[in-house]
Scaffold this active site. Sequence first.
Site, mmCIF file in Angstrom:
data_model
loop_
_atom_site.group_PDB
_atom_site.id
_atom_site.type_symbol
_atom_site.label_atom_id
_atom_site.label_comp_id
_atom_site.label_asym_id
_atom_site.label_seq_id
_atom_site.Cartn_x
_atom_site.Cartn_y
_atom_site.Cartn_z
ATOM 1 C CG ASP A 44 -0.409 -0.125 2.520
ATOM 2 O OD1 ASP A 44 0.833 -0.247 2.617
ATOM 3 O OD2 ASP A 44 -1.162 -0.095 3.513
ATOM 4 C CG ASP A 83 0.409 -4.087 2.047
ATOM 5 O OD1 ASP A 83 0.431 -4.945 2.952
ATOM 6 O OD2 ASP A 83 1.202 -3.135 1.982
ATOM 7 C CD GLU A 181 8.121 -0.742 7.349
ATOM 8 O OE1 GLU A 181 7.126 -1.418 7.006
ATOM 9 O OE2 GLU A 181 8.364 0.392 6.906
HETATM 10 O O1 KIV Z 1 3.524 -1.168 1.558
HETATM 11 C C1 KIV Z 1 4.677 -1.608 1.483
HETATM 12 O O2 KIV Z 1 5.421 -1.351 0.527
HETATM 13 C C2 KIV Z 1 5.158 -2.429 2.583
HETATM 14 C C3 KIV Z 1 6.636 -2.620 2.678
HETATM 15 C C4 KIV Z 1 7.207 -1.421 3.333
HETATM 16 C C5 KIV Z 1 6.988 -3.879 3.382
HETATM 17 O O3 KIV Z 1 4.404 -2.865 3.380
#
Ligand code: KIV
Length: 263
Positions: A44, A83, A181
């Site tokens: 996201d 996501d 993260e």
């Molecule tokens: O949204 C995204 O790109 C993520 C990464 C930071 C792992 O969740």
Amino acid sequence: MTKKMTVTSIQKAKGQTPLVMITAYDALFAKLLEPSSDMLLVGDSLNMSFAGRSDTLSATMDQMIYHTQAVCQGAPESFVVCDMPFGTYTTKEEALKNALRVYQESEADSVKIEGGADKAEIIAYLTSNGIAVCGHIGLLPQAVRSEGGYKVKGKNEHEALKLIEDARAVEEAGAFCMVIEGVKADVACEVANSVKIPVIGIGAGKNVDGQVLVFSDMLGLFEAFTPKFVKKYLDGAGVVKEAVAAYADEVKKKQFPQDIHTY
Ligand code: KIV
């Protein structure tokens, strides 16, 4: 990399070779990223680097599905993770309804959910209904407003124990892997060692089971800010601007198009 990864081969990679995950938001880049990655994440984060918003919170299911369809089209041999955006998995019923949309409207292999022990019940509900779930613990970008910024985690004993508890809860709930993260490297290593599923780091040091970066960060295309953990493998913004400036210059001087570009 040739053969498409599966949930099983991803799990088996733990303790073998580090997993390579990169974000992708469209078919064009997905095709370019596919040969060198094990998994593509339709993060996201696209709400920031693609849609120009200041955080990820306004991303929608429709937006995520649209981009996931494009990534799957461009990289049919990639294991694709979509996501789940903010506010789309607040209850287990809502999470399942939205995760089913991802499976039914795209070719994605998995969804990703931010949260640890607090999301275990939702992860368990999804996995028991046939959805492969990638967890996401540590710094949670979707918590940026409630926490008042992007806060690195694992800075004291209490936070370290909480991360281990979160990782174990996500694993027990049935997730096949998880992202960690913004966590102190020694703590992230402890977390990875405390579970049997792969723990893929971003800003979490090298002693985890793989790495993920946002493609527009690592290619130097996103200029708004660069987190400490990002390595720029290309000056993408510089390369693009230089090329476009050359094109503009040639148009102004009537040097483009030449005969070879003309019918
Ligand atoms: O949204 C995204 O790109 C993520 C990464 C930071 C792992 O969740």
